[in-house]
Design a protein around this motif. Structure first.
Motif, PDB file in Angstrom:
ATOM      1  N   ARG A 191       9.586   8.336  -5.387  1.00  0.00           N
ATOM      2  CA  ARG A 191       8.166   8.662  -5.206  1.00  0.00           C
ATOM      3  C   ARG A 191       7.393   7.380  -4.941  1.00  0.00           C
ATOM      4  O   ARG A 191       7.725   6.312  -5.485  1.00  0.00           O
ATOM      5  CB  ARG A 191       7.615   9.336  -6.465  1.00  0.00           C
ATOM      6  CG  ARG A 191       8.147  10.750  -6.634  1.00  0.00           C
ATOM      7  CD  ARG A 191       7.259  11.514  -7.577  1.00  0.00           C
ATOM      8  NE  ARG A 191       5.892  11.602  -7.060  1.00  0.00           N
ATOM      9  CZ  ARG A 191       4.936  12.302  -7.638  1.00  0.00           C
ATOM     10  NH1 ARG A 191       5.178  12.953  -8.745  1.00  0.00           N
ATOM     11  NH2 ARG A 191       3.721  12.352  -7.118  1.00  0.00           N
ATOM     12  N   ALA A 192       6.369   7.506  -4.115  1.00  0.00           N
ATOM     13  CA  ALA A 192       5.573   6.322  -3.766  1.00  0.00           C
ATOM     14  C   ALA A 192       4.982   5.696  -5.028  1.00  0.00           C
ATOM     15  O   ALA A 192       4.588   6.417  -5.950  1.00  0.00           O
ATOM     16  CB  ALA A 192       4.472   6.706  -2.795  1.00  0.00           C
ATOM     17  N   GLY A 223       2.150   3.206  -6.782  1.00  0.00           N
ATOM     18  CA  GLY A 223       0.828   2.590  -6.580  1.00  0.00           C
ATOM     19  C   GLY A 223       0.858   1.155  -7.071  1.00  0.00           C
ATOM     20  O   GLY A 223       0.378   0.866  -8.155  1.00  0.00           O
ATOM     21  N   ASP A 234      -2.900   0.114  -7.004  1.00  0.00           N
ATOM     22  CA  ASP A 234      -4.015   1.059  -7.210  1.00  0.00           C
ATOM     23  C   ASP A 234      -4.655   0.869  -8.582  1.00  0.00           C
ATOM     24  O   ASP A 234      -4.308  -0.051  -9.326  1.00  0.00           O
ATOM     25  CB  ASP A 234      -3.582   2.500  -6.908  1.00  0.00           C
ATOM     26  CG  ASP A 234      -2.698   3.087  -8.007  1.00  0.00           C
ATOM     27  OD1 ASP A 234      -2.569   2.448  -9.065  1.00  0.00           O
ATOM     28  OD2 ASP A 234      -2.131   4.176  -7.785  1.00  0.00           O
ATOM     29  N   LEU A 235      -5.571   1.760  -8.909  1.00  0.00           N
ATOM     30  CA  LEU A 235      -6.391   1.476 -10.092  1.00  0.00           C
ATOM     31  C   LEU A 235      -5.647   1.581 -11.419  1.00  0.00           C
ATOM     32  O   LEU A 235      -6.112   1.071 -12.436  1.00  0.00           O
ATOM     33  CB  LEU A 235      -7.648   2.346 -10.091  1.00  0.00           C
ATOM     34  CG  LEU A 235      -7.558   3.818 -10.468  1.00  0.00           C
ATOM     35  CD1 LEU A 235      -8.954   4.383 -10.598  1.00  0.00           C
ATOM     36  CD2 LEU A 235      -6.785   4.597  -9.458  1.00  0.00           C
ATOM     37  N   ASP A 236      -4.463   2.210 -11.417  1.00  0.00           N
ATOM     38  CA  ASP A 236      -3.677   2.272 -12.658  1.00  0.00           C
ATOM     39  C   ASP A 236      -2.708   1.101 -12.787  1.00  0.00           C
ATOM     40  O   ASP A 236      -2.015   0.977 -13.800  1.00  0.00           O
ATOM     41  CB  ASP A 236      -2.857   3.577 -12.688  1.00  0.00           C
ATOM     42  CG  ASP A 236      -3.750   4.795 -12.858  1.00  0.00           C
ATOM     43  OD1 ASP A 236      -4.923   4.619 -13.232  1.00  0.00           O
ATOM     44  OD2 ASP A 236      -3.279   5.918 -12.599  1.00  0.00           O
ATOM     45  N   SER A 259       0.848  -1.197   0.000  1.00  0.00           N
ATOM     46  CA  SER A 259       0.000   0.000   0.000  1.00  0.00           C
ATOM     47  C   SER A 259       0.882   1.245   0.000  1.00  0.00           C
ATOM     48  O   SER A 259       2.100   1.155   0.195  1.00  0.00           O
ATOM     49  CB  SER A 259      -0.922  -0.004   1.220  1.00  0.00           C
ATOM     50  OG  SER A 259      -0.158   0.208   2.386  1.00  0.00           O
ATOM     51  N   TYR A 260       0.243   2.390  -0.194  1.00  0.00           N
ATOM     52  CA  TYR A 260       1.015   3.641  -0.234  1.00  0.00           C
ATOM     53  C   TYR A 260       1.724   3.899   1.098  1.00  0.00           C
ATOM     54  O   TYR A 260       2.812   4.450   1.131  1.00  0.00           O
ATOM     55  CB  TYR A 260       0.107   4.809  -0.584  1.00  0.00           C
ATOM     56  CG  TYR A 260      -0.114   4.949  -2.071  1.00  0.00           C
ATOM     57  CD1 TYR A 260       0.912   5.367  -2.901  1.00  0.00           C
ATOM     58  CD2 TYR A 260      -1.344   4.629  -2.642  1.00  0.00           C
ATOM     59  CE1 TYR A 260       0.722   5.491  -4.270  1.00  0.00           C
ATOM     60  CE2 TYR A 260      -1.541   4.753  -4.009  1.00  0.00           C
ATOM     61  CZ  TYR A 260      -0.508   5.193  -4.826  1.00  0.00           C
ATOM     62  OH  TYR A 260      -0.699   5.302  -6.178  1.00  0.00           O
ATOM     63  N   GLY A 261       1.084   3.502   2.194  1.00  0.00           N
ATOM     64  CA  GLY A 261       1.687   3.740   3.500  1.00  0.00           C
ATOM     65  C   GLY A 261       2.486   2.548   4.003  1.00  0.00           C
ATOM     66  O   GLY A 261       2.963   2.553   5.140  1.00  0.00           O
TER      67      GLY A 261
END
Lengths: 472, 432
Positions: free
Chosen positions: B273-274, B276, B279-281, B258-260
């Motif tokens: 950079r975080a 994804g 995530d949806l992409d 996850s991002y966190g």
């Protein structure tokens, strides 16, 4: 040969005849059954007013109330009050997400349930919960009509509102600049602007980030529809209109609200795209990494726990109503005209299962649990906002504020229909997409103009429609 | 049975009319009484319960329950289940009836040969000897009927009703024939999504099965090497991963990506950079993570399986091959792999089916997304996840049952074809 075939035939006829005769005798046709149906009334005739003596009623409460010890206090007080009648309330000791619809008919389930209005009201179809007699509800006069509406269906009242769930803002009061009266109180009303206006909150958050890239102003898991839908509601959007065929996520100027979400995401970090902030918000607010988060009133104790763990004085934890929005949706602009933020809310309450053997004792419990004293105690222990006006007024502060917002129609109660379950995934996907947009490379951004927001909202609305009606 | 009908005498005829009567007339008292009891129990069952249950199976109830006024009413779902149960009992009754007639006819044949009717004790002994397979399997077959056949038939029959949506008990369910299938086929939105998901589902099933199997085999071979020290210790690690419940592992991996989560924390702390990951992409990244997480969960079981099979390998084959000049790869390709494949093909097919219907991986890792271009699904959803979105999540049980039957048809056809073509079936004698 013929005789033997006849013998087998006779045996078969015997069995088939038995099945036909006793099968037919044991059943009636659907047309006969329709004639024998019982006429519906405004409330269940099982509420006779006569208490059942010597009964035990199983109560399903919410997990926080059990963990914080409130539920034990409640049942102890109730059992003491009804000891003479031999009525005893006990913890149903069941999963709070039980499915009465599927379990109740088979004898599994509590007698009294405490759940959100959208969960409880889905049980009205099929009469899994009882319509309550309004005259016998002690809280009737004290609870505002807008809260009762959440429990009205088919001309009856199916639950007693206990607490109002609506998003509020938790913030660090010590992070507000000392000179806020000069710099952050444009209307000179003695309230910091960032707690009153999303525009000011946006500018304040940007300022914090510019000062320290590891610190953040307002943070939120923006994909969460329960909180994000409020931005759409504030500009004219809605979930369901007259019925579930009318889906209004893109109605009015809802696209402006979607644009506000994207602007807020730009002053956060990628954690706003998934549920990271939902999970770490308590600790990060306590540590001072975040200035403010939005969540519901009933998690107040979780914040105080984290503040104690971090060694931050709980006095630094502030709670405020959700700020107002700029009418033009531009958070970076001067924000001359403000419109109220219409948050999505719910009303948690008690209902009585139709499968109970003691409906009158259950009603007595519901009346006791929704009484003035227990509401105040619930507020003190759990930080909930009482639905009772007298208890909210006595509790003051947040409770009074949320009750006022409900009275002013600034809380849009979650529709009490089964189809609501189909809203979360399409809406959550859209909000996640919007929250991600500022973090996409320049050429890959999707939401750079108003038409894209409108298109995204229409698509999500269509998905909700498809999910509800395609297979209907 | 046909011979009994054609050539049976009067006593057989009486057994046809009333179970056990022929046996009683032949002097087989105990057997006759048992059949008479079965007859009586059958009548008792049908009068008291079975008749109503069979009628209810067809009607699915008439009276709508209203628990708010204490009106019990009919429960269509229960009626369907009890109806199937009654049919199973009817089947058992018919089996007993046939056995009764055949028994009487066999006694007639014995009489014709000048032999006395078989004694009860003798027949019991025969049941424990020549007919052992029947007597030993009788109770398990009953268990299979009640605990396996009944739920499967129930699920299949649901596809032919309107159960689901607003029609859930206490509302009454009706038989609707093939309308659920017709609805699936006629809905234009379904076809493109079905095709896309099916392609990904097939790729997923092949890739994940291959990765899990080959990695499990590789790990087993590695840990089988004499040069590896502390084999038990090293084998314990994959077993630990296997011992943790799958959904807990999946939730753990979801957090990690996850991002966190810790992976992004390391990336951001290193100045990046975080990412994804889920995530949806993240279509292909998420798919790849799914494959890896599935490998983490499934490789240990493959490893244990391969370890067991490798312990049965005949080492002389390797010695001969080595003498003949075969290298390590040649020995693996020509000896190890065929042997292990032969022994594990049925398990491999089971793993393929399991992966084809692997609901948990993407439900826990990346559930709750509807992606553009997919009808109420995401680009990592498998057919089983889509089925869940469409039916269970939406409460449309009959549509769900119909789609599961379609999935069953696909997977069973693939499984059968692969098995028929496999050495396990075609060259059964080769490794014996």
């Amino acid at each position: 040969m013929l005789k033997r075939a006849a013998a087998i035939g006779l045996h078969a006829i015997l069995i088939i005849g038995l099945i036909g005769f006793f099968g037919f005798r044991g059943n009636i046709s659907r047309s006969e059954a329709a004639e024998s149906s019982i006429a519906a009334s405004a409330y269940s005739p099982r509420f006779t007013g006569e208490l059942e003596h010597g009964v035990t009623i199983r109560v399903l409460e919410n997990d926080t109330a059990i963990q914080q010890g409130y539920f034990e206090e409640l049942i102890d007080a109730f059992n003491a009050a009804y000891a003479e009648q031999g009525i005893k309330a006990v913890d149903a000791n069941m999963d709070q997400y039980l499915d009465l619809e599927n379990d109740g008919p088979y004898g599994y389930g509590p007698d009294v349930l405490y759940q959100a209005n959208d969960v409880l009201m889905k049980y009205v179809d099929g009469n899994h919960i009882l319509a309550l007699p309004p005259d016998a509800l002690e809280a009737w006069e004290q609870i505002p009509a807008s809260a009762w509406e959440a429990y009205q269906a088919q001309g009856g009242i199916y639950g007693v509102p206990v607490n109002i769930q609506a998003p509020v803002l938790y913030y660090r009061s010590d992070m507000i600049p000392d000179n806020w009266r000069d710099e952050w109180d444009g209307d000179k009303n003695g309230v910091p602007d960032m707690l009153e206006s999303w525009g000011a909150m946006y500018r304040f958050s940007r300022g914090i980030r510019e000062g320290n890239p590891a610190a953040y102003g307002y943070m939120k898991s923006l994909w969460d529809p329960y909180f994000a839908l409020g931005y759409l509601f504030s500009y004219g959007g809605y979930i369901f209109g007259e019925d579930t065929y009318d889906i209004g996520l893109s109605a009015g100027d809802a696209a402006i609200g979607a644009g506000v979400i994207r602007q807020l995401a730009s002053v956060m970090n990628e954690d706003c795209i998934d549920d990271t902030v939902t999970k770490n918000g308590y600790a990060k607010l306590a540590s001072g990494e975040y200035f403010a988060v939005m969540t519901t009133p009933d998690v107040y104790t979780l914040f105080t726990k984290e503040f104690n763990l971090a060694g931050t004085p709980v006095d630094n934890l502030g709670v405020a109503a959700v700020p107002a929005l700029p009418a033009d949706g531009d958070l970076s602009g001067p924000g001359a005209e403000l419109i109220p933020f219409k948050v999505m809310g719910g009303v948690n309450g008690y209902a009585v299962s139709s499968y109970t053997k003691a409906p009158n004792a259950c009603l007595a419990f519901v009346n006791f649990a929704s009484g003035y004293d227990m509401m105040l105690r619930r507020n003190a222990l759990l930080g909930i906002v009482p639905a009772r006006a007298d208890a909210a007024s006595e509790a003051g502060g947040l409770s009074e504020m949320v009750n006022k917002k409900l009275a002013d129609n600034e809380i849009v109660i979650m529709p009490s229909v089964r189809a609501l379950a189909q809203v979360w995934t399409p809406a959550g996907t859209l909000f996640s997409d919007i929250a991600k947009d500022p973090y996409r490379p320049q050429g890959e951004m999707k939401y750079t103009e108003a038409a894209a927001f409108q298109e995204g909202l229409e698509k999500a609305g269509q998905q909700i429609y498809d999910a509800i009606h395609t297979l209907q | 049975m046909l011979s009994a009908i054609k050539h049976g005498n009067r006593k057989v005829l009486l057994s046809m009319f009333l179970m056990g009567l022929g046996q009683l007339l032949y002097g087989q008292i105990a057997k006759g009484i048992i059949f008479l009891l079965i007859q009586a129990m059958g009548l008792w069952f049908f009068i008291g319960f079975g008749a109503k249950a069979i009628y209810g199976f067809f009607s699915l109830g008439a009276l709508v329950a209203d628990p708010s006024v204490g009106l019990a009413g009919d429960n269509s779902v229960v009626m369907l289940i009890t109806g199937i149960f009654a049919f199973i009992m009817l089947g058992l009754y018919i089996a007993c009836y046939i056995s009764n007639v055949k028994g009487a006819y066999n006694t007639q044949l014995r009489e014709g040969c000048g032999l006395p009717p078989a004694r009860f004790i003798t027949e019991l002994k025969d049941m424990a000897d020549g007919g052992f397979h029947k007597s030993a399997l009788f109770l398990p077959v009953i268990g299979v009927c009640v605990f396996n056949i009944l739920p499967i038939v129930y699920m299949i029959l649901i596809a032919f009703t309107d159960y689901g949506g607003d029609i859930v008990p206490p509302a009454l369910v009706s038989w609707t024939g093939l309308s659920s299938f017709a609805r699936i086929i006629s809905l234009g939105q379904f076809a493109p999504t079905f095709s896309k998901i099916l392609q990904w589902n097939a790729l997923w099933a092949i890739m994940s099965t291959a990765i899990n199997y080959m990695c499990g085999l590789g790990l087993a071979l590695l840990l089988n090497k004499p040069c590896v020290k502390g084999k038990t210790f090293w084998r314990a690690f994959p077993v630990l991963a296997y011992a943790v419940p799958g959904f807990i592992t999946l939730i753990g991996f979801k957090f990690m990506f996850s991002y966190g989560g810790p992976i992004n924390q390391m990336i951001t702390e290193a100045g990046g950079r975080a990412v994804g990951f889920l995530d949806l992409d993240a279509k292909w990244t998420a798919r790849l993570i799914g494959l890896l997480v599935n490998a983490w969960i499934a490789i240990p079981s493959s490893m244990l399986l391969a370890t067991g099979i490798l312990s049965n390998m005949d080492n002389s084959l390797y010695e001969s091959a080595t003498i003949d000049g075969a290298g390590a790869w040649k020995r693996f390709k020509s000896i190890t792999l065929p042997f292990v494949l032969f022994a594990t093909m049925p398990v491999l097919i089971t793993q393929f089916i399991g992966n084809f219907n692997n609901f948990g991986i993407f439900y826990f890792l990346r559930g709750g997304l509807y992606i553009d271009g997919y009808f109420l699904a995401s680009d990592t959803d498998l057919l089983i996840n889509w089925l869940y979105n469409l039916s269970i999540d939406n409460n449309y049980y009959s549509i769900g049952a119909a789609i599961s039957l379609i999935i069953f048809a696909i997977t069973s056809a693939v499984a059968l074809a692969v098995y028929m073509l496999s050495p396990s079936y075609r060259q059964e004698e080769m490794f014996k």
